[in-house]
Every structure is written in C-alpha cells, then in structure tokens.
Motif scaffolding. Structure first.
Motif, PDB file in Angstrom:
ATOM      1  N   UNK A   1      14.515  -1.136 -24.176  1.00 53.70           N
ATOM      2  CA  UNK A   1      14.316  -0.280 -25.350  1.00 53.70           C
ATOM      3  C   UNK A   1      12.876   0.197 -25.543  1.00 53.70           C
ATOM      4  N   UNK A   2      11.929  -0.263 -24.744  1.00 55.33           N
ATOM      5  CA  UNK A   2      10.539   0.178 -24.890  1.00 55.33           C
ATOM      6  C   UNK A   2      10.337   1.504 -24.164  1.00 55.33           C
ATOM      7  N   UNK A   3       9.266   2.255 -24.521  1.00 53.09           N
ATOM      8  CA  UNK A   3       9.027   3.557 -23.884  1.00 53.09           C
ATOM      9  C   UNK A   3       8.806   3.440 -22.373  1.00 53.09           C
ATOM     10  N   UNK A   4       9.486   4.269 -21.617  1.00 50.97           N
ATOM     11  CA  UNK A   4       9.344   4.260 -20.159  1.00 50.97           C
ATOM     12  C   UNK A   4       7.949   4.712 -19.737  1.00 50.97           C
ATOM     13  N   UNK A   5       7.363   5.638 -20.495  1.00 48.60           N
ATOM     14  CA  UNK A   5       6.022   6.126 -20.155  1.00 48.60           C
ATOM     15  C   UNK A   5       5.001   4.993 -20.258  1.00 48.60           C
ATOM     16  N   UNK A   6       5.148   4.144 -21.265  1.00 52.89           N
ATOM     17  CA  UNK A   6       4.239   3.008 -21.413  1.00 52.89           C
ATOM     18  C   UNK A   6       4.437   2.011 -20.275  1.00 52.89           C
ATOM     19  N   UNK A   7       5.684   1.793 -19.877  1.00 56.73           N
ATOM     20  CA  UNK A   7       5.947   0.878 -18.772  1.00 56.73           C
ATOM     21  C   UNK A   7       5.289   1.396 -17.490  1.00 56.73           C
ATOM     22  N   UNK A   8       5.405   2.691 -17.247  1.00 57.34           N
ATOM     23  CA  UNK A   8       4.811   3.274 -16.040  1.00 57.34           C
ATOM     24  C   UNK A   8       3.293   3.087 -16.042  1.00 57.34           C
ATOM     25  N   UNK A   9       2.661   3.306 -17.191  1.00 55.06           N
ATOM     26  CA  UNK A   9       1.210   3.164 -17.278  1.00 55.06           C
ATOM     27  C   UNK A   9       0.782   1.709 -17.119  1.00 55.06           C
ATOM     28  N   UNK A  10       1.505   0.793 -17.752  1.00 53.11           N
ATOM     29  CA  UNK A  10       1.131  -0.621 -17.732  1.00 53.11           C
ATOM     30  C   UNK A  10       1.310  -1.254 -16.353  1.00 53.11           C
ATOM     31  N   UNK A  11       2.181  -0.689 -15.524  1.00 53.11           N
ATOM     32  CA  UNK A  11       2.494  -1.308 -14.241  1.00 53.11           C
ATOM     33  C   UNK A  11       1.993  -0.518 -13.038  1.00 53.11           C
ATOM     34  N   UNK A  12       1.123   0.448 -13.272  1.00 50.10           N
ATOM     35  CA  UNK A  12       0.508   1.182 -12.170  1.00 50.10           C
ATOM     36  C   UNK A  12       1.503   1.934 -11.310  1.00 50.10           C
ATOM     37  N   UNK A  13       2.497   2.537 -11.945  1.00 53.20           N
ATOM     38  CA  UNK A  13       3.552   3.254 -11.222  1.00 53.20           C
ATOM     39  C   UNK A  13       2.991   4.535 -10.608  1.00 53.20           C
TER      40      UNK A  13
ATOM     41  N   UNK B   1       0.782  -1.225   0.000  1.00 58.21           N
ATOM     42  CA  UNK B   1       0.000   0.000   0.000  1.00 58.21           C
ATOM     43  C   UNK B   1       0.813   1.274   0.000  1.00 58.21           C
ATOM     44  N   UNK B   2       2.154   1.162  -0.008  1.00 58.38           N
ATOM     45  CA  UNK B   2       3.024   2.341   0.044  1.00 58.38           C
ATOM     46  C   UNK B   2       3.428   2.851  -1.337  1.00 58.38           C
ATOM     47  N   UNK B   3       2.853   2.271  -2.377  1.00 57.06           N
ATOM     48  CA  UNK B   3       3.081   2.801  -3.718  1.00 57.06           C
ATOM     49  C   UNK B   3       4.181   2.077  -4.481  1.00 57.06           C
ATOM     50  N   UNK B   4       4.201   2.353  -5.802  1.00 56.65           N
ATOM     51  CA  UNK B   4       5.178   1.745  -6.699  1.00 56.65           C
ATOM     52  C   UNK B   4       6.063   2.852  -7.300  1.00 56.65           C
ATOM     53  N   UNK B   5       7.360   2.640  -7.197  1.00 64.68           N
ATOM     54  CA  UNK B   5       8.336   3.618  -7.686  1.00 64.68           C
ATOM     55  C   UNK B   5       9.088   3.037  -8.877  1.00 64.68           C
ATOM     56  N   UNK B   6       9.191   3.830  -9.933  1.00 70.09           N
ATOM     57  CA  UNK B   6       9.993   3.459 -11.092  1.00 70.09           C
ATOM     58  C   UNK B   6      11.263   4.307 -11.106  1.00 70.09           C
ATOM     59  N   UNK B   7      12.412   3.646 -11.047  1.00 73.11           N
ATOM     60  CA  UNK B   7      13.697   4.316 -11.170  1.00 73.11           C
ATOM     61  C   UNK B   7      14.221   4.115 -12.588  1.00 73.11           C
ATOM     62  N   UNK B   8      14.384   5.191 -13.324  1.00 72.24           N
ATOM     63  CA  UNK B   8      15.093   5.139 -14.604  1.00 72.24           C
ATOM     64  C   UNK B   8      16.512   5.546 -14.259  1.00 72.24           C
ATOM     65  N   UNK B   9      17.440   4.621 -14.381  1.00 73.46           N
ATOM     66  CA  UNK B   9      18.648   4.753 -13.594  1.00 73.46           C
ATOM     67  C   UNK B   9      19.911   4.270 -14.285  1.00 73.46           C
ATOM     68  N   UNK B  10      21.046   4.581 -13.639  1.00 71.36           N
ATOM     69  CA  UNK B  10      22.321   3.969 -13.990  1.00 71.36           C
ATOM     70  C   UNK B  10      22.729   3.072 -12.822  1.00 71.36           C
TER      71      UNK B  10
END
Length: 371
Positions: free
Chosen positions: A336-348, A301-310
C-alpha cells in the motif's frame, strides 16, 4: 395420465427434494472447494436485523448453493448438458475445442483510462525510466479459436491507446503473436505457460536494451501433468485433458526474500508443495505476496528492476533474474505504500508496470501508482 400416476410422480419428486435436504443437513460443511479454488459460504448467523434487510435470506441462499451435495459433480454435469445443446460460453469462459479461453468484456466504467493515467503519474514521480508492458490474453493471441461471432474486447486497439502515453512499451503482443502456434498459454488456466513467460521475458529485455535469453540455455523440467487451472474451475468444463507445467530456471545462485507477512523472510523460486494442491500455479514464487525480491550474485552490476505486477510475473521474474542483479516484485493489491518512494529508497534502475490486459483494465488498486 391417471391421478394415481400423477400422485406417484409428485411423491417421488417430494421424496427426492426431501432426501437432498436431509443429505445436506447430515453432510459436514466444507470450508473450501478445491475444484473451484475458492472459499465456500458458511452457515450464516440469524438476526432479526439481517432478516429485515434481506441479507440473511441472501446469505442462506448462497450457503445452500455452496454446500449443495455433490456440488462439483452437478456443476460439471450442467456444463456437459449445456455443451450438448450447442452452448460455447460457460460462466464467462469459451470452450474452444480442447482449450478454454476467458472472455474479456469491454470496460464500461472508464477505469481503463484512469489506470493509464496513474501509470503516467508514476513516470512523472520516478527518476528511473518507467516501462509499460500489458500482456494480451489468450482471447487476443488465440482469437482464431473463439466461436464465430464471440464477443471479445479488442486488446490490440487498447495497446495502441496505451502507447499514446509516450512511455517506452514492452511489446508482449508482438512476442506472443510470433509464437501463437505454440503453447504460450495454458488450456485450462488464464496465465501464460513457462514458454510464454520466456518469450515475454525477452520482450522486456529487448525493450530495455539487454541481451535476450537463449532457449538452449534452459532445460525444462516437467513438474506436473495434472494442472487444472482457474478456467477449469470457473467454467465447470471438467472433461479436458489437464495441462502440463514446467520449471525452466535453476534456483541455484538466486536468493529469494519474501515479505509475505510484512517482514522479510527467506522465500523460494518454486514452492513445490503447491504441486500437490489445486492451485498449482502458485508454485511460482509461492503465489500472491505484497513484495518479493530475487537477487542474483552472478549478475552483479547489471542493475535493479522493479516490477509492478500481477500474477503473470510470478512465472516471468525467474527469467528476468538472469539479466538483473535484483528483481523486485511489488503487488499493488497488497503493498500500500507509494511505488515511487520504494523505487527511490531501493536504488531501482528501471520500473516496469507489467499486467495482463484483463487485470489492468479492471484493477482498482492502481490508483496507488499516482501517489
């Protein structure tokens, strides 16, 4: 100097060169240098076309240089000799007492501005808030250690420029400067230490309005005192005391999934097999991979975080997993896929672009963020 003496010196010199050539021919070629942490050039295949365009002779030169007998020892001897004549810069690495600091060159191709633009495009395409966190390197935090007059890109000024995007910023500069007297970076490697990553994690949590972590909640485990990192390899300075590496976060209760081969498979928070290798920093999450997800049931319940990272986030993510139900790590070099799509598809719920400044201003893969 007599003719006999000159001939003797010439003969000895020719014998020396001939001996090195014979030695080189008799020695089996090495696939990899553990000291330099890189793959070595192999014997090139001859073709008339390659000879004509010069690529064959260039490949032969690289092959002989990489497979030279006792190459690692000669590299260290060269660095030691250069130190004796007062040199401070070794293959782009400053020797600062008992610490190696990588020089950060000022960008000249405009990529640093383009990459800021790609982050802004990602924010426009993503419903979740996008945070920008650029980690200043040791050359900024420990600039007082650099030799007098050393050339060094002004990373603090660049962070001010990044803030002009208007995105919420993670203040890694303030977090690290507040603890600059502590070992927040390794002395032989360009990454931050686990201590530095801890301070960095609290900077992320503060930016996102979450409760900071307490240092007393962790019991550091020293896992090696023999870490010679990338700067050790690059510089040829092989006489410094190795670094100590620590693990702080317990892996109990954390589920790690890796997409190292393109399909989900069980991962690990710490891959201890790397502690027996040269590339010990890859023990954090097992090193480079396109995608990795850390799940913490205790933080449901504390949320999902996406790190676009090195690679800095390999040491950072275990701390962030204490405050998020899921931490997703996406590496634009391999995913190589769009990060915005990944965020939307995974409820980020939140996205953070977390890069070291030197990597961010030179990475040509961030164009994918604008897709």
């Amino acid at each position: 100097m007599t003719k006999a003496y000159s001939r003797a010196v010439t003969a000895l010199f020719c014998l020396f060169l001939g001996g090195l050539l014979v030695w080189h021919v008799l020695l089996p070629d090495r696939d990899r240098s553990e000291v330099e942490n890189r793959t070595l050039a192999q014997k090139p295949e001859f073709s008339w076309a390659a000879l004509k365009d010069g690529s064959y002779t260039a490949a032969v030169e690289e092959y002989f240089a990489d497979q030279f007998p006792l190459r690692d020892e000669w590299t260290g001897l060269k660095a030691r000799a250069e130190q004796l004549i007062g040199k401070h810069l070794f293959n782009g690495v400053y020797l600062c007492g008992d610490t190696l600091i990588s020089k950060v060159d000022a960008p000249s191709d405009g990529l640093e501005e383009k990459n800021l633009g790609y982050v802004a495009q990602l924010a426009d395409k993503t419903e979740a808030p996008v945070y920008l966190g650029l980690i200043p390197s040791a050359a900024e935090i420990w600039s007082d250690l650099l030799p007098r007059g050393a050339e060094n890109f002004d990373q603090a000024a660049y962070l001010d420029r990044a803030a002009e995007l208007g995105l919420p910023m993670v203040d890694f500069l303030g977090a690290l400067e507040a603890h600059a007297g502590e070992p927040v970076f390794y002395r032989t490697d360009h990454h931050w230490t686990t201590l530095g990553a801890f301070y960095g994690a609290n900077a992320v949590l503060e930016a996102m309005g979450k409760e900071p972590l307490s240092r007393e909640d962790f019991t550091p485990e020293t896992v090696t005192e023999d870490f010679n990192g990338t700067l050790y390899s690059t510089s040829g300075v092989h006489w410094l005391t190795p670094d100590t590496m620590e693990f702080w976060v317990e892996d109990a209760g954390l589920e790690i999934t890796s997409w190292r081969t393109g399909a989900p498979e069980p991962g690990v928070l710490y891959d201890r097999s790397y502690l027996e290798q040269k590339d010990k920093y890859s023990a954090f999450l097992g090193g480079n991979q396109p995608l990795c997800v850390i799940r913490n049931e205790a933080a449901a319940g504390q949320g999902k975080l996406l790190l676009i990272r090195d690679s800095y986030s390999d040491a950072l993510a275990p701390f962030l997993a204490q405050r998020f139900e899921e931490v997703h790590l996406l590496d634009a070099r391999y995913y190589r896929a769009p990060a915005s799509a990944y965020a939307a598809d995974n409820g980020i719920d939140a996205v953070a672009v977390v890069y070291s400044v030197p990597n961010f201003i030179t990475d040509r893969n961030l164009v994918l963020l604008g897709q």
